[in-house]
Write a protein that holds these residues in place. Structure first.
Motif, PDB file in Angstrom:
ATOM      1  N   ALA A   1       0.815  -1.221   0.000  1.00  0.00           N
ATOM      2  CA  ALA A   1       0.000   0.000   0.000  1.00  0.00           C
ATOM      3  C   ALA A   1       0.846   1.268   0.000  1.00  0.00           C
ATOM      4  CB  ALA A   1      -0.912  -0.007   1.225  1.00  0.00           C
ATOM      5  N   LEU A   2       2.159   1.133   0.102  1.00  0.00           N
ATOM      6  CA  LEU A   2       2.998   2.331   0.249  1.00  0.00           C
ATOM      7  C   LEU A   2       3.311   3.052  -1.056  1.00  0.00           C
ATOM      8  CD1 LEU A   2       5.638   1.376   2.945  1.00  0.00           C
ATOM      9  CD2 LEU A   2       4.095   3.314   3.018  1.00  0.00           C
ATOM     10  N   LEU A   3       3.447   2.307  -2.132  1.00  0.00           N
ATOM     11  CA  LEU A   3       3.883   2.932  -3.385  1.00  0.00           C
ATOM     12  C   LEU A   3       2.726   3.439  -4.225  1.00  0.00           C
ATOM     13  CD1 LEU A   3       6.867   0.837  -4.739  1.00  0.00           C
ATOM     14  CD2 LEU A   3       6.847   2.781  -3.204  1.00  0.00           C
ATOM     15  N   ALA A   4       2.970   4.633  -4.828  1.00  0.00           N
ATOM     16  CA  ALA A   4       1.919   5.242  -5.632  1.00  0.00           C
ATOM     17  C   ALA A   4       1.679   4.443  -6.908  1.00  0.00           C
ATOM     18  CB  ALA A   4       2.306   6.670  -5.980  1.00  0.00           C
TER      19      ALA A   4
END
Lengths: 184, 149
Positions: free
Chosen positions: A113-116
């Motif tokens: 869920a961290l990377l765009a």
């Protein structure tokens, strides 16, 4: 103020005058990046959220000392690094480890869920970055994600600027080797 | 400039940290040295790739929760300061009154008066000592200092 847009400058001035909502604007702007950087240093999402919030709190208290010579985020992220280091030292102490200053080794648990944006290139680089030893990952994070200049990195690590260059060279070389190793 | 030096300088070149003279000197070397030129290209690609890694912006609801978490700590921090200051004032006042009463009261044994006096004095010395130690550690600890910039 160096490297800051007008809106950010106004937010900082209002925050300094005690306007918590203006500071909330800065927090909202950088929360995602701050959590991502803390994740790269701590290797755990919950700790990353906690550390980045604590760093914002300290930034709020430290705003009178912010002279605006750099943009807000590099200044904040130097505080964030200190908070992460304290966090690691506390955990090491609790675990009875003697090496209090060590960053965690390779990060074993990714957080999708961290990377765009995830494409083949970013996926591979991100995975290689997580596999790096803590000392290499830290200096890459400082230079690429925290936007710190060599002078600031040197001050934070207590090393000469020439050593910053050497360490960045070693770290980036290690990252390239990780990527090349993956291809083989 | 030799290749070892050039390879280290490539970092500064990519990060825009070199002086004009250093840049020119490195560029001269890169023109003449295939190995270092390839090295430069490799690191330049890596930097481009890293620049593509962007962290996701949290949703509005996540941001609100995140900010609330900070705001609550901020509020609690202020509350703790007020509570601590109040508690210290009340405790000091109470202790002073109690001591005064005890000293004036002839029915209380001298040994008890001495005991309570030692207890209070010990408590004050301990408090000052811990406070001083904390402040000394804070002054020396590079990680606890806030950054001025």
């Amino acid at each position: 103020m160096g490297g800051m847009d007008d809106r950010e400058e106004v937010q900082i001035r209002s925050s300094r005058a005690g306007d918590a909502e203006a500071f909330g604007g800065l927090v909202r702007k950088y929360a995602g990046r701050a959590t991502g950087v803390a994740f790269l240093l701590l290797g755990n999402r919950a700790d990353a959220v906690d550390a980045s919030q604590e760093a914002f709190l300290r930034a709020w208290r430290g705003l009178p000392r912010f002279r605006g010579e750099s943009a807000f985020f590099p200044w904040y992220s130097a505080i964030l690094r200190n908070v992460c280091r304290e966090h690691l030292r506390r955990n090491h102490r609790e675990a009875g480890s003697e090496r209090l200053d060590d960053l965690p080794g390779p990060i074993s648990r990714d957080d999708p869920a961290l990377l765009a944006e995830r494409n083949e290139r970013t996926e591979r680089l991100w995975a290689a970055l997580l596999r790096l030893p803590g000392r290499h990952r830290e200096i890459i994070v400082m230079s690429h994600f925290q936007e710190l200049r060599y002078r600031d990195i040197a001050d934070l690590l207590g090393i000469p600027i020439g050593t910053v260059m050497s360490r960045l060279h070693q770290a980036r070389k290690a990252l390239r080797e990780e990527l090349a190793g993956e291809k083989r | 400039m030799n290749c070892d030096e050039a390879r280290r300088m490539i970092m500064g070149y990519l990060d825009d940290e070199l002086s004009k003279e250093e840049r020119e000197s490195l560029e001269d070397h890169l023109r003449d040295c295939d190995g270092c030129r390839k090295e430069h290209e490799g690191f330049s690609n890596l930097k481009e790739g890293l620049a593509m890694i962007k962290f996701k912006e949290p949703t509005d609801a996540e941001l609100e929760r995140y900010w609330r978490g900070i705001y609550n700590r901020l509020e609690r921090g202020l509350a703790w300061i007020l509570f601590s200051v109040g508690a210290i004032i009340v405790l000091c006042y109470g202790a002073f009154e109690l001591l005064e009463e005890m000293i004036k009261d002839p029915s209380i044994a001298l040994v008890l008066k001495i005991g309570v006096g030692a207890l209070v004095l010990g408590g004050v010395v301990l408090f000052v000592s811990i406070l001083r130690e904390r402040m000394a550690v804070r002054a020396k600890d590079k990680y606890s200092k806030e950054v001025e910039r």
